[in-house]
Design a protein around this motif. Structure first.
Motif, PDB file in Angstrom:
ATOM      1  N   ASP A 194       0.807  -0.984  -0.117  1.00  0.00           N
ATOM      2  CA  ASP A 194      -0.086  -0.026  -0.137  1.00  0.00           C
ATOM      3  C   ASP A 194       0.941   1.229  -0.101  1.00  0.00           C
ATOM      4  O   ASP A 194       0.714   2.222  -0.603  1.00  0.00           O
ATOM      5  CB  ASP A 194      -1.081   0.065   1.251  1.00  0.00           C
ATOM      6  N   GLU A 195       2.061   1.363   0.676  1.00  0.00           N
ATOM      7  CA  GLU A 195       2.759   2.485   1.088  1.00  0.00           C
ATOM      8  C   GLU A 195       3.543   2.731  -0.609  1.00  0.00           C
ATOM      9  O   GLU A 195       3.526   3.772  -1.052  1.00  0.00           O
ATOM     10  CB  GLU A 195       4.054   2.211   1.986  1.00  0.00           C
ATOM     11  N   THR A 196       3.911   1.842  -1.180  1.00  0.00           N
ATOM     12  CA  THR A 196       4.423   2.017  -2.779  1.00  0.00           C
ATOM     13  C   THR A 196       3.559   2.458  -3.608  1.00  0.00           C
ATOM     14  O   THR A 196       3.640   3.589  -4.206  1.00  0.00           O
ATOM     15  CB  THR A 196       5.127   0.533  -3.087  1.00  0.00           C
ATOM     16  N   HIS A 197       2.111   2.089  -3.596  1.00  0.00           N
ATOM     17  CA  HIS A 197       1.074   2.532  -4.477  1.00  0.00           C
ATOM     18  C   HIS A 197       0.785   3.752  -3.976  1.00  0.00           C
ATOM     19  O   HIS A 197       0.508   4.570  -5.015  1.00  0.00           O
ATOM     20  CB  HIS A 197       0.065   1.263  -4.470  1.00  0.00           C
ATOM     21  N   THR A 198       0.605   4.204  -2.815  1.00  0.00           N
ATOM     22  CA  THR A 198       0.249   5.537  -2.375  1.00  0.00           C
ATOM     23  C   THR A 198       1.358   6.419  -2.837  1.00  0.00           C
ATOM     24  O   THR A 198       1.105   7.344  -3.249  1.00  0.00           O
ATOM     25  CB  THR A 198       0.231   5.668  -0.859  1.00  0.00           C
ATOM     26  N   PHE A 199       2.675   6.132  -2.890  1.00  0.00           N
ATOM     27  CA  PHE A 199       3.758   6.877  -3.358  1.00  0.00           C
ATOM     28  C   PHE A 199       3.534   7.211  -4.822  1.00  0.00           C
ATOM     29  O   PHE A 199       3.601   8.524  -5.097  1.00  0.00           O
ATOM     30  CB  PHE A 199       5.120   6.295  -3.005  1.00  0.00           C
ATOM     31  N   PHE A 200       3.252   6.333  -5.611  1.00  0.00           N
ATOM     32  CA  PHE A 200       3.156   6.329  -6.956  1.00  0.00           C
ATOM     33  C   PHE A 200       1.790   7.045  -7.309  1.00  0.00           C
ATOM     34  O   PHE A 200       1.789   7.736  -8.328  1.00  0.00           O
ATOM     35  CB  PHE A 200       3.453   5.040  -7.776  1.00  0.00           C
ATOM     36  N   THR A 201       0.580   7.018  -6.524  1.00  0.00           N
ATOM     37  CA  THR A 201      -0.535   7.595  -6.782  1.00  0.00           C
ATOM     38  C   THR A 201      -0.192   9.170  -6.406  1.00  0.00           C
ATOM     39  O   THR A 201      -0.844  10.057  -7.322  1.00  0.00           O
ATOM     40  CB  THR A 201      -1.656   7.104  -5.880  1.00  0.00           C
ATOM     41  N   ARG A 202       0.525   9.287  -5.623  1.00  0.00           N
ATOM     42  CA  ARG A 202       0.833  10.867  -5.318  1.00  0.00           C
ATOM     43  C   ARG A 202       1.375  11.551  -6.667  1.00  0.00           C
ATOM     44  O   ARG A 202       0.944  12.473  -7.104  1.00  0.00           O
ATOM     45  CB  ARG A 202       1.659  11.303  -3.928  1.00  0.00           C
ATOM     46  N   LEU A 203       2.606  10.764  -7.099  1.00  0.00           N
ATOM     47  CA  LEU A 203       3.175  11.354  -8.169  1.00  0.00           C
ATOM     48  C   LEU A 203       2.435  11.346  -9.383  1.00  0.00           C
ATOM     49  O   LEU A 203       2.459  12.318 -10.046  1.00  0.00           O
ATOM     50  CB  LEU A 203       4.515  10.331  -8.487  1.00  0.00           C
ATOM     51  N   MET A 204       1.421  10.255  -9.501  1.00  0.00           N
ATOM     52  CA  MET A 204       0.619  10.601 -10.822  1.00  0.00           C
ATOM     53  C   MET A 204      -0.249  11.815 -10.724  1.00  0.00           C
ATOM     54  O   MET A 204      -0.835  12.416 -11.505  1.00  0.00           O
ATOM     55  CB  MET A 204      -0.248   9.301 -10.848  1.00  0.00           C
ATOM     56  N   ASN A 205      -0.888  11.879  -9.430  1.00  0.00           N
ATOM     57  CA  ASN A 205      -1.699  13.143  -9.153  1.00  0.00           C
ATOM     58  C   ASN A 205      -1.118  14.342  -9.459  1.00  0.00           C
ATOM     59  O   ASN A 205      -1.671  15.245  -9.736  1.00  0.00           O
ATOM     60  CB  ASN A 205      -2.323  13.173  -7.478  1.00  0.00           C
ATOM     61  N   GLU A 206       0.320  14.244  -9.402  1.00  0.00           N
ATOM     62  CA  GLU A 206       0.906  15.834  -9.420  1.00  0.00           C
ATOM     63  C   GLU A 206       1.191  15.880 -10.795  1.00  0.00           C
ATOM     64  O   GLU A 206       1.765  17.157 -11.112  1.00  0.00           O
ATOM     65  CB  GLU A 206       2.464  15.605  -8.638  1.00  0.00           C
ATOM     66  N   SER A 207       1.011  15.122 -11.837  1.00  0.00           N
ATOM     67  CA  SER A 207       1.434  15.165 -13.018  1.00  0.00           C
ATOM     68  C   SER A 207       0.167  15.274 -13.834  1.00  0.00           C
ATOM     69  O   SER A 207      -0.875  14.862 -13.715  1.00  0.00           O
ATOM     70  CB  SER A 207       2.273  13.882 -13.394  1.00  0.00           C
TER      71      SER A 207
END
Length: 186
Positions: free
Chosen positions: A25-38
């Protein structure tokens, strides 16, 4: 003009095999945040096909997934996705667009038209775009593992060393470290 940010999971020995990272979950949360910022995602055909084969089914609820992974899938479904391919032209997954023509010109146009930036998530494509001097930032999630095999980051090489400036580093509870670097030009 938006930045082109290369982001990928890799092990301490540079392996970028997607099965070698910690998929929690932590890894997916990290990449979801990156995706949200782009503003958009950019992939090569192989990465697109790997993603297309699983994530749309998760977003539709056909595959069971924990909340963090479902959130990633739903947001990925809605995000504009651009695919570089010389062998395939039809990309039916929602919000998917084919990039063809001169790679430098077309990716520069994408950067220019995406003020929130473009998140690049394909290792082989990153090598080509780095050779064309188009990558501005690198956001790697380095996993506490030594894979002992490839594929590895930039295994086909670059014409010269890339100097990077560390912007931030952040350890995750799972032992991975998020590294954010900006390209030093000149």
């Amino acid at each position: 003009m938006g930045l082109l940010t290369f982001s990928l999971n890799l092990t301490l020995d540079g392996c970028v095999d997607h099965q070698e990272g910690i998929a929690d979950d932590e890894t997916h949360t990290f990449f979801t945040r990156l995706m949200n910022e782009s503003g958009a995602m950019l992939w090569g055909r192989v990465t697109y096909e790997m993603m297309e084969g699983y994530w749309p089914a998760v977003a539709r609820g056909e595959e069971k997934a924990p909340p963090a992974i479902l959130e990633w899938a739903v947001k990925l479904e809605a995000k504009p996705k651009y695919v570089v391919s010389s062998t395939r032209t039809d990309f039916p997954w929602s919000n998917s667009h084919h990039i063809d023509g001169d790679l430098h010109t077309e990716v520069q146009k994408l950067k220019d038209s995406t003020p929130a930036g473009v998140l690049l998530g394909s290792g082989n494509l990153a090598t080509e775009l780095d050779r064309l001097d188009l990558i501005d930032e690198y956001k790697f999630l380095v996993h506490p593992r030594i894979a002992g095999h490839g594929p590895t980051l930039y295994q086909s090489g670059l014409p010269s060393t890339r100097r990077l400036e560390l912007i931030s580093s952040m350890p995750l509870r799972n032992g991975a470290v998020a590294m954010h670097y900006r390209r030093v030009r000149g």
